[in-house]
Structures are given as structure tokens and as C-alpha cells.
Design an enzyme around this catalytic site. Structure first.
Site, PDB file in Angstrom:
ATOM      1  N   SER A   1       0.789  -1.217   0.000  1.00  0.00           N
ATOM      2  CA  SER A   1       0.000   0.000   0.000  1.00  0.00           C
ATOM      3  C   SER A   1       0.827   1.276   0.000  1.00  0.00           C
ATOM      4  CB  SER A   1      -0.937  -0.022   1.215  1.00  0.00           C
ATOM      5  OG  SER A   1      -1.577   1.206   1.405  1.00  0.00           O
TER       6      SER A   1
ATOM      7  N   TYR B   1       5.515 -15.683  -0.382  1.00  0.00           N
ATOM      8  CA  TYR B   1       5.491 -14.682   0.680  1.00  0.00           C
ATOM      9  C   TYR B   1       4.592 -15.184   1.797  1.00  0.00           C
ATOM     10  CZ  TYR B   1       5.081 -10.379   3.298  1.00  0.00           C
ATOM     11  OH  TYR B   1       5.133  -9.472   4.312  1.00  0.00           O
TER      12      TYR B   1
ATOM     13  N   GLN C   1      -1.764   0.334   6.056  1.00  0.00           N
ATOM     14  CA  GLN C   1      -0.466   1.010   6.151  1.00  0.00           C
ATOM     15  C   GLN C   1      -0.692   2.522   6.129  1.00  0.00           C
ATOM     16  OE1 GLN C   1       2.172  -0.757   3.124  1.00  0.00           O
ATOM     17  NE2 GLN C   1       3.382  -1.606   4.800  1.00  0.00           N
TER      18      GLN C   1
ATOM     19  N   ASP D   1       8.147  -1.945  10.914  1.00  0.00           N
ATOM     20  CA  ASP D   1       7.677  -3.213  11.446  1.00  0.00           C
ATOM     21  C   ASP D   1       8.132  -3.551  12.859  1.00  0.00           C
ATOM     22  OD1 ASP D   1       7.082  -3.081   8.782  1.00  0.00           O
ATOM     23  OD2 ASP D   1       7.567  -5.145   8.353  1.00  0.00           O
TER      24      ASP D   1
ATOM     25  N   TYR E   1      16.229  -4.340  10.801  1.00  0.00           N
ATOM     26  CA  TYR E   1      15.023  -3.673  10.287  1.00  0.00           C
ATOM     27  C   TYR E   1      14.380  -2.718  11.290  1.00  0.00           C
ATOM     28  CZ  TYR E   1      11.799  -4.710   6.373  1.00  0.00           C
ATOM     29  OH  TYR E   1      11.066  -4.693   5.227  1.00  0.00           O
ATOM     30  N   TRP E   2      14.405  -1.417  10.985  1.00  0.00           N
ATOM     31  CA  TRP E   2      13.709  -0.374  11.729  1.00  0.00           C
ATOM     32  C   TRP E   2      14.178  -0.195  13.166  1.00  0.00           C
ATOM     33  CZ3 TRP E   2      11.547   3.149   8.951  1.00  0.00           C
ATOM     34  CH2 TRP E   2      10.989   2.810   7.704  1.00  0.00           C
TER      35      TRP E   2
ATOM     36  N   GLU F   1      17.391  -0.808  -0.110  1.00  0.00           N
ATOM     37  CA  GLU F   1      16.193  -0.668   0.723  1.00  0.00           C
ATOM     38  C   GLU F   1      16.451   0.301   1.880  1.00  0.00           C
ATOM     39  OE1 GLU F   1      13.032  -3.710   2.951  1.00  0.00           O
ATOM     40  OE2 GLU F   1      14.925  -4.474   2.165  1.00  0.00           O
TER      41      GLU F   1
END
Length: 454
Positions: A50, A99, A128, A190, A375-376, A419
Site C-alpha cells: 500500500s 510470501y 499502512q 515493522d 530492520y527499523w 532498501e
């Protein structure tokens, strides 16, 4: 348009380095195009996401306004009748095991039927961040004649209005006017440390009951832990079993996030601009944005910390973690001057001024949970840098904005559109040739940022 040359038929920057970047970014978007939408990364994220599609459309408009319109239209075609825009729209041509969680897990067309899920395509049941109205307005102003010829705004405006209505009614779980999130995947960040306290209350799904497809393509050191992933699965399964009913579900996780709500405010102002363009009254969106701004400051601003914080609705308290989410409200145009001043000081201070990148770390560099790879929990992302850059410009902080822009373009090129970036070394991490990195590099390179003045 089927060729790279066709996508480059708009005027290009004169500098050779700019042309190289433009061609490289255009190639990424072409390679990741499926015929109706753009995947974030063919291996790691092989469906439509999204907020990725919103960012992709923002960059794609500099190559083809029509394709940018199609990007948003394909996403909105999967909107639920309750107004929600799901965070994943699944491509039936992709293998089911490519996925996880897969369509078989979400069961949107059956478990979500009462909440308004369409019979097809299959989607997830969560959402999102609402970047979509801002994206739609920017796509319109990139080529107003093409937009008017196709009736683009007239078709998307009612859908986007319904999306905002969903967030401001069914998702006002705190009862104070802000949209609440019911899963750590919803804010797009996330496994931020901001969610740790709330997640600790969640019993994880039993090990062995799910398979992590993300670890096939991503290094475990970069990805969420198995324990956290088990909690994500549990929350999603519980929401599914409640029929994706926001008011009927017993949410094990419910928070108000500053970034999500700042984007909602900005998109409310975009809805107002769309409405005026269509000859409709837009004052309700402008007034609602004003109320949301006041509530954002009252509910989530931490003056002592110098940034906005997440509110945990379990005990109605602020979470003591400093994240990039707390800086993104710079996007909001009518923040109090002292709030803007403090946000700028925090952005330039030791918690968020990284040694190896001008992008903004996703978490406090001095914080207890900082991890430069995972990640994050530390890495610097291109989409959050784009948002902060836009916010700095909105408040007249052009020198700070230009510093981010220069670093963004240099690292997007050097990392092959990674990314995200390790803030300690400047190394590209995660997937390469990532769609929103390429798209937002195009926007940084080409856009006139005066085109949208809320």
C-alpha cells in the site's frame, strides 16, 4: 510505454550525473512493473504494498503521469467497502509460498466479508500509512491535463475520502480523534523498539506453525527475530478470527503513532486541494486537519524529549522510545513554532545525526535498542528521509533539507537503490533496486517542491 526511452520522454536534468541517476531509477521501476502495479522488490516483496505504491506513484509521475495514476488506481480497486485500503494486494500469478503471510493466511474474501473485503483480489486485512491522497494530488499536478482528461481525481477522491473516514471513525480506538494501529506492520516500521512494550503482552504463535519466507531472501541479522515474528502472526490471526472487526476485536496491540497521524493530516490537506480542483467544498478536510494537528500535539508531543512519541492505548501512556516516527510530524504545516524548533534540534543532535549518512536513522543512535543492521531498529530509510526533507522545506528550513537531498541522491546511486542504509558505515542493506528508493530519488531529482503548499 514499453521502453526506457519512452519513460524518459519528459525533460531531463542537464547534468550527466543526474541523467545517469534518472535512467537508473527509471530502469528499476520498469523492471519491477507487473503490468498494473509495481512490486517493491521481486524476490522479497512480490506483491503490491500500500504505502510503497503511494511512494512509487510520487516518483513515477516524473516518467509517466498515466502510469502513476494506474499505480494508485490498481491499489484502490482492492479497497474494502468499509473504506480500508489493505496493506497488501496479492497477485494470483505469484506462487502461494513466495510470501508469508500468504492469501491463505489472511482469508480476506471469507474472513473479511462482513467487514467489506472484496471477493477478489485477495488482500491482507490490516492497513499502512495514509500517504495516498498526497500521492494522488502530486500525480495530478504533474500533468493536470492528462489527469482531467482521464477524470483521475473525480474517480479517486471519493475512495480516498472513504479511506480517511475509516481511519478517523473505526480506528479512533482511543476516543480522542487520532487513528490507532492494531498491528506493528501497520505503521510500516515493522519491528521498531516503539512496539516492544506492547508486543511483550502478546503470546506468540507456536513455533513451527508458520514459515518465514522473508528469511529465504533476507539475512536473519537484518530481519525481525523469530519471537517478534511469532507475535506478529498471533496478532494477525486474532484479528482475522474476529472478522477484521475493529470495534468487535479484542486488540492485544493498539497504539497511536505520530508518523501515521502526521501523514493523515497531510493527506487531509491534499483531499481539500482535490475537492477545490473538482469544484467541491474542501473546508471540512482543512478544518479536520487543524483539529488533528492540535490533538497530535496534545496527545503525542513530548517536550522534554524534543520529539513526538507513540501512545500505548493499553495504559494510555507515552512509550519512552525515540524513533524517526517522532520526527516525521515536521510534515505538518501548522505546528507550533517551538515544536518545529525542538524537532530540528533533535534531528541535528546526537540521537539522529548519523556519522555515515545524511539520511535519518530509524531509531536513536544512543538508545538501548539501537541496532545498525536490524530492520527499523537503527537503519536509515529513504522514504522517511523523503518525508523529513519535505517537512523541512514546508517550514522554510531549506539548508537542512538540501543536506538531506544531497545525501539521499548520493547514497541512492552508490547503493544501487538499496532498501535502507547502515547509519554507522553508510553501507546499503536489505534489498537492492528497491522501488520506493528509485521512485523517491526521481522525485528528489526532478520535483518542484513548491507544487503542494498545504
Amino acid at each position: 510505454m514499453n521502453s526506457l526511452e519512452g519513460l524518459l520522454d519528459r525533460p531531463v536534468p542537464a547534468a550527466p550525473v543526474d541523467l545517469t541517476l534518472r535512467r537508473g531509477a527509471a530502469r528499476v521501476l520498469m523492471d519491477n512493473w507487473t503490468g498494473a502495479s509495481t512490486v517493491p522488490s521481486p524476490a522479497l516483496y512480490p506483491h503490491q504494498w500500500s504505502w510503497d505504491s503511494a511512494f512509487i506513484a510520487i516518483g513515477q509521475r516524473h516518467l509517466s503521469a498515466r502510469r502513476a495514476q494506474r499505480e494508485l488506481e490498481s491499489l484502490l480497486a482492492a479497497q474494502w467497502s468499509d473504506g480500508r485500503i489493505p496493506h497488501i494486494v496479492f497477485n494470483p500469478a505469484v506462487a502461494a509460498d513466495a510470501y508469508f503471510p500468504s492469501p491463505d493466511f489472511w482469508q480476506s474474501s471469507t474472513a473479511g466479508r462482513a467487514a467489506g473485503a472484496p471477493p477478489a483480489p485477495e488482500t491482507s486485512g490490516i492497513v499502512q500509512p495514509p500517504v495516498h491522497a498526497l500521492a494522488a494530488w502530486l500525480v495530478h499536478v504533474a500533468d493536470p491535463a492528462e489527469s482531467r482528461r482521464r477524470g483521475f481525481l473525480a474517480r479517486v477522491q471519493p475512495r480516498l475520502a472513504a479511506w480517511h473516514e475509516y481511519l478517523l471513525t473505526r480506528r479512533d480506538l482511543g476516543g480522542r480523534g487520532l487513528a490507532a494501529l492494531v498491528h506493528p506492520w501497520e505503521p510500516g516500521m515493522d519491528n521498531s523498539p516503539c512496539w516492544d512494550r506492547a508486543l511483550a503482552r502478546v503470546e506468540p504463535a507456536t513455533a513451527g506453525t508458520f514459515r518465514r519466507a522473508d528469511l529465504v531472501h533476507g539475512h536473519p541479522a537484518d530481519r525481525p527475530t523469530d519471537l517478534d515474528y511469532g507475535r506478529y502472526v498471533r496478532l494477525a490471526a486474532d484479528y482475522r478470527e474476529a472478522g477484521y472487526d475493529d470495534r468487535g476485536a479484542r486488540h492485544g496491540f493498539a497504539v497511536e503513532d505520530p508518523s501515521f497521524n502526521a501523514l493523515l493530516i497531510t493527506s487531509e490537506l491534499a483531499l481539500a486541494a482535490m475537492s477545490h480542483e473538482l469544484g467541491m467544498p474542501g473546508e471540512r478536510y482543512t478544518e479536520r486537519a487543524g483539529r488533528l494537528t492540535r490533538t497530535l500535539v496534545e496527545r503525542l508531543w513530548d517536550a522534554e524529549a524534543g520529539l513526538f512519541r507513540v501512545r500505548d492505548l493499553h495504559d494510555d501512556t507515552l512509550v519512552g522510545e525515540d524513533s524517526v516516527s517522532g520526527l516525521i510530524p515536521l510534515l505538518v504545516p501548522h505546528l507550533p513554532e517551538d515544536v518545529v524548533r525542538r524537532l530540528r534540534a533533535t534531528l541535528l543532535g546526537p540521537r539522529f545525526h548519523a556519522p555515515a549518512t545524511e539520511l535519518v536513522p530509524s531509531y536513536d543512535l544512543t538508545g538501548h535498542a539501537f541496532d545498525s543492521h536490524r530492520y527499523w531498529r537503527g537503519p536509515a530509510w529513504f522514504n522517511t528521509a523523503w518525508l523529513i526533507h519535505r517537512g523541512l522545506r514546508a517550514h522554510g528550513l531549506r539548508q537542512d533539507a538540501e543536506r538531506i537531498r544531497s545525501g539521499f541522491l548520493e547514497q541512492a546511486t552508490r547503493s544501487d537503490f538499496a532498501e535502507y542504509i547502515d547509519p554507522a558505515t553508510g553501507e546499503g542493506r536489505g534489498a537492492r533496486r528497491f522501488s520506493w528508493t528509485a521512485a523517491l530519488a526521481l522525485d528528489m531529482l526532478c520535483a518542484d517542491h513548491e507544487e503542494f503548499r498545504p
